[in-house]
Enzyme design. Sequence first.
Site, PDB file in Angstrom:
ATOM      1  N   LYS A 198       0.821  -1.171  -0.199  1.00  0.00           N
ATOM      2  CA  LYS A 198      -0.010  -0.035  -0.053  1.00  0.00           C
ATOM      3  C   LYS A 198       0.963   1.201   0.108  1.00  0.00           C
ATOM      4  CE  LYS A 198      -3.478   2.535   2.644  1.00  0.00           C
ATOM      5  NZ  LYS A 198      -4.515   2.183   3.609  1.00  0.00           N
ATOM      6  N   ARG A 208     -10.820   9.870   2.320  1.00  0.00           N
ATOM      7  CA  ARG A 208     -10.926  10.556   3.627  1.00  0.00           C
ATOM      8  C   ARG A 208     -11.947  11.269   3.691  1.00  0.00           C
ATOM      9  NH1 ARG A 208      -4.124  11.225   2.978  1.00  0.00           N
ATOM     10  NH2 ARG A 208      -3.694   9.148   2.939  1.00  0.00           N
ATOM     11  N   LYS A 219       1.413  10.029   5.384  1.00  0.00           N
ATOM     12  CA  LYS A 219       1.614   8.585   5.870  1.00  0.00           C
ATOM     13  C   LYS A 219       2.537   7.917   5.537  1.00  0.00           C
ATOM     14  CE  LYS A 219      -3.409   8.005   6.747  1.00  0.00           C
ATOM     15  NZ  LYS A 219      -4.767   7.001   6.696  1.00  0.00           N
ATOM     16  N   GLU A 235       7.537  -6.875   0.932  1.00  0.00           N
ATOM     17  CA  GLU A 235       6.282  -6.659   1.866  1.00  0.00           C
ATOM     18  C   GLU A 235       5.274  -7.845   1.401  1.00  0.00           C
ATOM     19  OE1 GLU A 235       5.493  -4.470   3.963  1.00  0.00           O
ATOM     20  OE2 GLU A 235       6.115  -2.686   3.818  1.00  0.00           O
ATOM     21  N   LYS A 250      -2.422  -1.378  -3.617  1.00  0.00           N
ATOM     22  CA  LYS A 250      -3.185  -0.273  -3.760  1.00  0.00           C
ATOM     23  C   LYS A 250      -2.432   0.991  -3.807  1.00  0.00           C
ATOM     24  CE  LYS A 250      -6.339   2.085  -0.218  1.00  0.00           C
ATOM     25  NZ  LYS A 250      -6.619   1.884   1.187  1.00  0.00           N
ATOM     26  N   SER A 276     -10.261   5.325  -4.307  1.00  0.00           N
ATOM     27  CA  SER A 276     -11.508   6.732  -4.414  1.00  0.00           C
ATOM     28  C   SER A 276     -10.754   7.721  -5.455  1.00  0.00           C
ATOM     29  CB  SER A 276     -11.613   7.201  -3.166  1.00  0.00           C
ATOM     30  OG  SER A 276     -10.507   7.754  -2.650  1.00  0.00           O
ATOM     31  N   TYR A 315     -15.302   0.758  -6.342  1.00  0.00           N
ATOM     32  CA  TYR A 315     -16.807   1.561  -6.336  1.00  0.00           C
ATOM     33  C   TYR A 315     -17.766   1.336  -7.464  1.00  0.00           C
ATOM     34  CZ  TYR A 315     -13.590   3.365  -2.517  1.00  0.00           C
ATOM     35  OH  TYR A 315     -12.930   3.381  -1.681  1.00  0.00           O
TER      36      TYR A 315
HETATM   37  C1  PBG Z   1      -6.719   3.585   5.556  1.00  0.00           C
HETATM   38  C2  PBG Z   1      -7.451   3.408   4.339  1.00  0.00           C
HETATM   39  C3  PBG Z   1      -7.380   4.172   3.266  1.00  0.00           C
HETATM   40  C4  PBG Z   1      -8.200   3.658   2.317  1.00  0.00           C
HETATM   41  C5  PBG Z   1      -8.511   2.459   2.489  1.00  0.00           C
HETATM   42  N1  PBG Z   1      -8.235   2.441   3.730  1.00  0.00           N
HETATM   43  C6  PBG Z   1      -6.921   5.639   3.155  1.00  0.00           C
HETATM   44  C7  PBG Z   1      -5.413   5.813   3.761  1.00  0.00           C
HETATM   45  O1  PBG Z   1      -4.594   5.027   3.616  1.00  0.00           O
HETATM   46  O2  PBG Z   1      -5.122   7.109   4.003  1.00  0.00           O
HETATM   47  C8  PBG Z   1      -8.136   4.139   0.734  1.00  0.00           C
HETATM   48  C9  PBG Z   1      -9.295   3.782  -0.112  1.00  0.00           C
HETATM   49  C10 PBG Z   1      -9.686   4.859  -1.206  1.00  0.00           C
HETATM   50  O3  PBG Z   1      -9.016   5.709  -1.435  1.00  0.00           O
HETATM   51  O4  PBG Z   1     -10.629   4.256  -1.863  1.00  0.00           O
HETATM   52  N2  PBG Z   1      -6.667   2.501   6.524  1.00  0.00           N
END
Ligand code: PBG
Length: 326
Positions: A198, A208, A219, A235, A250, A276, A315
Amino acid sequence: MAEVINRLLRSRRANWSRRMVREAHLSVDDLIWPLFICEVGNKRETISAMPGVERFSIDLIVEAAKEAEQLGIPAIALFPKTPADKRSDNGDEALNADNLINQAMRAIKAEKLNVGIIADVALDPYTSHGQDGLVDADGAILNDKTVTVLAKQALVQAQAGADIIAPSDMMDGRVAAIRQTLDDHGFENVQIMSYAAKYASGFYGPFREAVGANLKGDKKTYQMDPANSVEALREVEQDILEGADSVIVKPGMPYLDIVSQVKSTFNIPVYAYQVSGEYAMMQAAAKNGWLDLDTVMMESLLAFKRAGADGILTYFARDVAKKLNA
Ligand code: PBG
């Protein structure tokens, strides 16, 4: 001597012929539908950066799960929007057996549907600072203390009916800790789908908003650097050794090379998360008349399959399932 032209166009001339030589296929079984949960009864809320996606209250989440079953979507992934007054520095609402996601899972489970429930493990929907774990006074992430909390969070979710635990936090060692805790409490059949690779990405912005996370800072100290791919394999290898049943890459479309490398290196199911921001980009362009939404939606998901993904969190899942079933 006459020169022979190798005519690749020959097999593309007719629809029947294109179907015969087609390599990748997208089916409803490939879809995982992420759903957002909100508090108030019998209510849906729109999310401005994600047109067509809504937050559902618990009763409506149950309806969405039933719709997933009817459409043949194998699994849903749940994300709660925790009310602001229940967020705290240590995110302890994550451990509340009656928090939103746990209530939602109990309600869905009561329907005995043929749909898997994927529960997100991370603290960001519950912390006031929006980080995925516990932080020290300087805001630095505390890996090992976080892992202890995440294992408890996973256990509470398994007790509420989660079929698959999906840690999205990127702490080191959390898969092993979660596996151990689940096994110790008789949940040896609950799967772990780990967000193994990720990235610290700009493409999570609309999510968010959807979960109401007010992130302070970034992050980058725990999510991966977008420049790296060898590290992604490390990983994934680590999470497999710790007991992951499947892994997630991701974001999705900008990271198809990672999906492909993970699939060709390891014998484990690999899922891509079309996040998203990817969804928002396509919707925004379509709204302006710049892209044809149906075409890019189907093309983007087929591309994940071509890259080697065993499935996609998207989605678009409901729309695509309807289209594929038509
Ligand atoms: C955080 C989490 C995130 C998403 C899923 N779980 C955002 C982040 O890491 O800040 C993002 C999913 C998306 O953008 O559709 N635990």
